[in-house]
Motif scaffolding. Sequence first.
Motif, PDB file in Angstrom:
ATOM      1  N   ALA A 175      40.329 -11.430  54.578  1.00 58.82           N
ATOM      2  CA  ALA A 175      40.522 -10.114  53.650  1.00 58.82           C
ATOM      3  C   ALA A 175      41.267 -10.922  52.350  1.00 58.82           C
ATOM      4  CB  ALA A 175      41.393  -8.935  54.103  1.00 58.82           C
ATOM      5  N   LEU A 176      42.290 -11.798  52.378  1.00 62.01           N
ATOM      6  CA  LEU A 176      43.086 -12.236  51.238  1.00 62.01           C
ATOM      7  C   LEU A 176      41.969 -13.170  50.446  1.00 62.01           C
ATOM      8  CD1 LEU A 176      46.463 -13.375  53.109  1.00 62.01           C
ATOM      9  CD2 LEU A 176      45.933 -11.529  51.285  1.00 62.01           C
ATOM     10  N   ASP A 177      40.834 -13.514  50.918  1.00 58.08           N
ATOM     11  CA  ASP A 177      40.140 -14.516  50.147  1.00 58.08           C
ATOM     12  C   ASP A 177      39.030 -13.524  49.525  1.00 58.08           C
ATOM     13  OD1 ASP A 177      41.114 -17.020  50.729  1.00 58.08           O
ATOM     14  OD2 ASP A 177      40.056 -17.174  52.399  1.00 58.08           O
ATOM     15  N   LEU A 178      38.681 -12.309  50.153  1.00 57.34           N
ATOM     16  CA  LEU A 178      37.548 -11.543  49.790  1.00 57.34           C
ATOM     17  C   LEU A 178      38.054 -10.555  48.682  1.00 57.34           C
ATOM     18  CD1 LEU A 178      35.970 -10.605  53.070  1.00 57.34           C
ATOM     19  CD2 LEU A 178      34.777 -11.943  51.098  1.00 57.34           C
ATOM     20  N   TYR A 179      39.161  -9.648  48.872  1.00 61.93           N
ATOM     21  CA  TYR A 179      39.445  -8.568  48.050  1.00 61.93           C
ATOM     22  C   TYR A 179      40.209  -8.821  46.831  1.00 61.93           C
ATOM     23  CZ  TYR A 179      37.295  -6.425  52.193  1.00 61.93           C
ATOM     24  OH  TYR A 179      36.237  -6.361  53.116  1.00 61.93           O
ATOM     25  N   PRO A 180      41.384  -9.342  47.103  1.00 62.33           N
ATOM     26  CA  PRO A 180      42.421  -9.636  45.799  1.00 62.33           C
ATOM     27  C   PRO A 180      41.466 -10.136  44.677  1.00 62.33           C
ATOM     28  CG  PRO A 180      43.447 -10.488  47.705  1.00 62.33           C
ATOM     29  CD  PRO A 180      42.117 -10.331  48.115  1.00 62.33           C
ATOM     30  N   ARG A 181      40.658 -11.076  44.709  1.00 63.68           N
ATOM     31  CA  ARG A 181      40.030 -11.727  43.475  1.00 63.68           C
ATOM     32  C   ARG A 181      39.106 -10.464  42.666  1.00 63.68           C
ATOM     33  NH1 ARG A 181      34.454 -13.090  45.188  1.00 63.68           N
ATOM     34  NH2 ARG A 181      34.160 -12.727  47.505  1.00 63.68           N
ATOM     35  N   LEU A 182      39.047  -9.181  43.399  1.00 65.88           N
ATOM     36  CA  LEU A 182      38.041  -8.271  42.828  1.00 65.88           C
ATOM     37  C   LEU A 182      38.761  -7.882  41.317  1.00 65.88           C
ATOM     38  CD1 LEU A 182      36.810  -6.499  45.889  1.00 65.88           C
ATOM     39  CD2 LEU A 182      35.783  -8.522  44.766  1.00 65.88           C
ATOM     40  N   GLY A 183      39.935  -8.091  41.537  1.00 60.04           N
ATOM     41  CA  GLY A 183      40.821  -7.526  40.127  1.00 60.04           C
ATOM     42  C   GLY A 183      41.012  -6.066  40.118  1.00 60.04           C
ATOM     43  N   VAL A 184      40.832  -5.486  41.102  1.00 61.74           N
ATOM     44  CA  VAL A 184      41.116  -3.701  41.356  1.00 61.74           C
ATOM     45  C   VAL A 184      42.212  -3.758  42.430  1.00 61.74           C
ATOM     46  CG1 VAL A 184      39.001  -3.158  40.459  1.00 61.74           C
ATOM     47  CG2 VAL A 184      39.257  -3.549  42.640  1.00 61.74           C
ATOM     48  N   PRO A 185      42.837  -2.508  42.517  1.00 57.27           N
ATOM     49  CA  PRO A 185      43.750  -2.318  43.737  1.00 57.27           C
ATOM     50  C   PRO A 185      42.833  -2.243  44.809  1.00 57.27           C
ATOM     51  CG  PRO A 185      44.290  -0.768  41.725  1.00 57.27           C
ATOM     52  CD  PRO A 185      42.972  -1.455  41.542  1.00 57.27           C
ATOM     53  N   VAL A 186      43.290  -3.036  45.959  1.00 53.28           N
ATOM     54  CA  VAL A 186      42.685  -3.095  47.064  1.00 53.28           C
ATOM     55  C   VAL A 186      43.540  -3.075  48.529  1.00 53.28           C
ATOM     56  CG1 VAL A 186      40.734  -4.462  46.428  1.00 53.28           C
ATOM     57  CG2 VAL A 186      42.789  -5.501  47.056  1.00 53.28           C
ATOM     58  N   LEU A 187      42.970  -2.857  49.539  1.00 53.47           N
ATOM     59  CA  LEU A 187      43.687  -3.009  50.863  1.00 53.47           C
ATOM     60  C   LEU A 187      45.159  -2.054  51.040  1.00 53.47           C
ATOM     61  CD1 LEU A 187      43.820  -6.675  51.648  1.00 53.47           C
ATOM     62  CD2 LEU A 187      42.042  -5.003  52.396  1.00 53.47           C
ATOM     63  N   GLY A 188      44.907  -0.865  50.505  1.00 57.87           N
ATOM     64  CA  GLY A 188      45.806   0.245  50.440  1.00 57.87           C
ATOM     65  C   GLY A 188      46.800   0.126  49.264  1.00 57.87           C
ATOM     66  N   GLN A 189      46.719  -0.667  48.442  1.00 60.93           N
ATOM     67  CA  GLN A 189      47.820  -1.057  47.261  1.00 60.93           C
ATOM     68  C   GLN A 189      47.400  -0.078  46.103  1.00 60.93           C
ATOM     69  OE1 GLN A 189      50.429  -2.928  47.759  1.00 60.93           O
ATOM     70  NE2 GLN A 189      49.760  -3.306  49.810  1.00 60.93           N
ATOM     71  N   LEU A 190      48.544   0.593  45.478  1.00 62.98           N
ATOM     72  CA  LEU A 190      48.351   1.567  44.451  1.00 62.98           C
ATOM     73  C   LEU A 190      48.295   0.517  43.100  1.00 62.98           C
ATOM     74  CD1 LEU A 190      51.436   3.765  45.213  1.00 62.98           C
ATOM     75  CD2 LEU A 190      49.009   4.168  45.747  1.00 62.98           C
ATOM     76  N   LEU A 191      48.394  -0.790  42.999  1.00 63.38           N
ATOM     77  CA  LEU A 191      48.597  -1.717  41.735  1.00 63.38           C
ATOM     78  C   LEU A 191      47.671  -2.981  42.484  1.00 63.38           C
ATOM     79  CD1 LEU A 191      51.767  -1.331  41.008  1.00 63.38           C
ATOM     80  CD2 LEU A 191      50.058  -0.218  39.873  1.00 63.38           C
ATOM     81  N   VAL A 192      47.133  -3.832  41.421  1.00 61.02           N
ATOM     82  CA  VAL A 192      46.526  -5.027  41.796  1.00 61.02           C
ATOM     83  C   VAL A 192      47.952  -6.210  41.838  1.00 61.02           C
ATOM     84  CG1 VAL A 192      45.273  -7.092  40.814  1.00 61.02           C
ATOM     85  CG2 VAL A 192      44.757  -4.477  40.093  1.00 61.02           C
ATOM     86  N   LEU A 193      47.895  -6.574  43.168  1.00 60.15           N
ATOM     87  CA  LEU A 193      48.834  -7.747  43.500  1.00 60.15           C
ATOM     88  C   LEU A 193      48.538  -9.157  43.286  1.00 60.15           C
ATOM     89  CD1 LEU A 193      49.817  -6.216  46.994  1.00 60.15           C
ATOM     90  CD2 LEU A 193      50.957  -5.711  44.770  1.00 60.15           C
ATOM     91  N   ARG A 194      49.528  -9.745  42.893  1.00 62.71           N
ATOM     92  CA  ARG A 194      49.176 -11.301  42.986  1.00 62.71           C
ATOM     93  C   ARG A 194      49.701 -11.918  44.129  1.00 62.71           C
ATOM     94  NH1 ARG A 194      47.392 -14.564  39.495  1.00 62.71           N
ATOM     95  NH2 ARG A 194      49.175 -16.313  39.957  1.00 62.71           N
ATOM     96  N   GLU A 195      50.902 -11.308  44.585  1.00 65.30           N
ATOM     97  CA  GLU A 195      51.486 -11.920  45.664  1.00 65.30           C
ATOM     98  C   GLU A 195      51.199 -11.084  46.923  1.00 65.30           C
ATOM     99  OE1 GLU A 195      55.374 -14.404  47.082  1.00 65.30           O
ATOM    100  OE2 GLU A 195      55.746 -12.770  45.418  1.00 65.30           O
TER     101      GLU A 195
END
Lengths: 148, 396
Positions: free
Chosen positions: A90-110
């Motif tokens: 998931a860490l490789d798949l979703y954060p790179r989409l540049g939208v809030p993912v995995l239950g987060q309200l904001l885009v996370l870098r860390e």
Amino acid sequence: MSVTIPADLAERPYHLRYGVPVPFVCESEDGAVDLGGVVKKRVVQCALSRICGLCGRSLAYGVTFLGSPEEAEANLFHFPPLHRECAEAALDLYPRLGVPVLGQLLVLREWAMVVTGGFELVRPQDREGDMRMAFRMNSATEDVRVTR
Amino acid sequence: MAISDVKEYTHLTEEQVEELGRELDDLRARIEESRGTADAAYINRMITIQRTLAAAGRITLFASRWKPAFFAGTAMLGLAKILENMEIGHNVMHGQWDWMNDPEIHSSNWEWDTAQPAEQWKHSHNYIHHQFTNVLGYDNDIGYGVLRMAREQKWHPVNLGQPVYNTLLALLFQWGVALHDLDIEAIRKGRKDPKEMKRQLKQIGRKVRRQIGKDYVVYPLLSGPAWKSTLKANATANLTRNLWSYMIIFCGHFPDGALHFTEEELEDETRSEWYLRQILGAANFTGSPLLHILSGNLGYQIEHHLYPDLPSNRYAEISVEVRELCEKYDIPYTTGPLHRQYGQTLRTIMKLSLPNKLSDSDQPEPPSPVRERRRKTDEERPNRRPETGAYARKSA
């Protein structure tokens, strides 16, 4: 970038726009998908049935949670428990989409990834507070930070 | 009735409901903080006792052509199966011991000695039953799809056969539970995903082969000339476990005083309201410490429903405080000796085989006068904040 996707996660339906597997907990009964949100009913199902929030299959020993560093510090995650392999994919798949993912309200870098033996489901306290379900770890064995 | 209309707690104000929730949260926090080596020693001791009983029973049954060995072996094996299913398997799969970080005694790894695959149990019981406790149309534990257990359920002439179905369910309980998560009603109505059904049937098939192979092929063969009596003993041990677990499970939700709900408002339910629904939908029974161990501590059904993932050996001490809280807030706390609780359950099964007009309700009256109180409808509530689902605070 080539990502190794666990077999059960790879079998999930794929998101039409982003081409990633739709997490089990982001899809409602009628098929509607919100990659940034979670379906409350499924969050509870994951917690009580002991299933992975991404692939929807039975959890294995080494239950893993993903979230923001703040969630890890507060010991209160909002995305359901995961297989370790699913969390890593998931860490490789979703954060790179540049939208809030995995239950987060904001885009996370860390991101924080915490492995635990057990956890408690924390139900909402009252209607004027946060109505989301949450998870509290009770026996964490590993806590790492990942930048994406 | 809808959860918001439950007259057993409509005498409480919203503030009192929240205060009760806070007190139950405190109780949980205290148990979590004190959870430790003594609890770990308890479950390890239980597993050792259970495995010793099972091994001793199996070995004794090699001589099962000799009557005393037959009876002793059957008793030990039956006890081992009861302990494994009730105090160990059921509670481990709830995650009660996950905090120990022991990969063997863990909800994700435990596979129990009964026909239903653990994965399916964790869905039908841990999720469906514990989340939708006693909500008609959701909780399949209400009569296991075979019995009419609430007056709100529509009567049908087929219900006349309830005394017979109940006997069959008790005798074949292991097999009834094995099919529980298939959700026969969903299959009948064509709502079940065929792919998922096939996957579940495969899982059940594998588990059934393993259970039958173990009890009715491998161990009888190992007994050599005593194969027939060993097979008989294994069947008797399974039957004993079936009858015992059926009775304990039925005493948890069907004695007088345990309520059923016809509507769910779970999306909006707060922790305090969830606690209340668990208290009102469950029933305890009283008995000796040994009886409680053999019933998986489900004699503390109310406490189990409030805290399904806290260690079962702590329910007895938790129950003292829960009962005091129920008295303080004037909420029913349903309990009684096992024979009385089962007697009431049996009477309900018989009564509900008939139409409502031919029988009267046995539900006791709520303890306090009903106050005009109900939960607000969505229209009456302020708008939600989309990100967290919370209701926006009213402006001053």
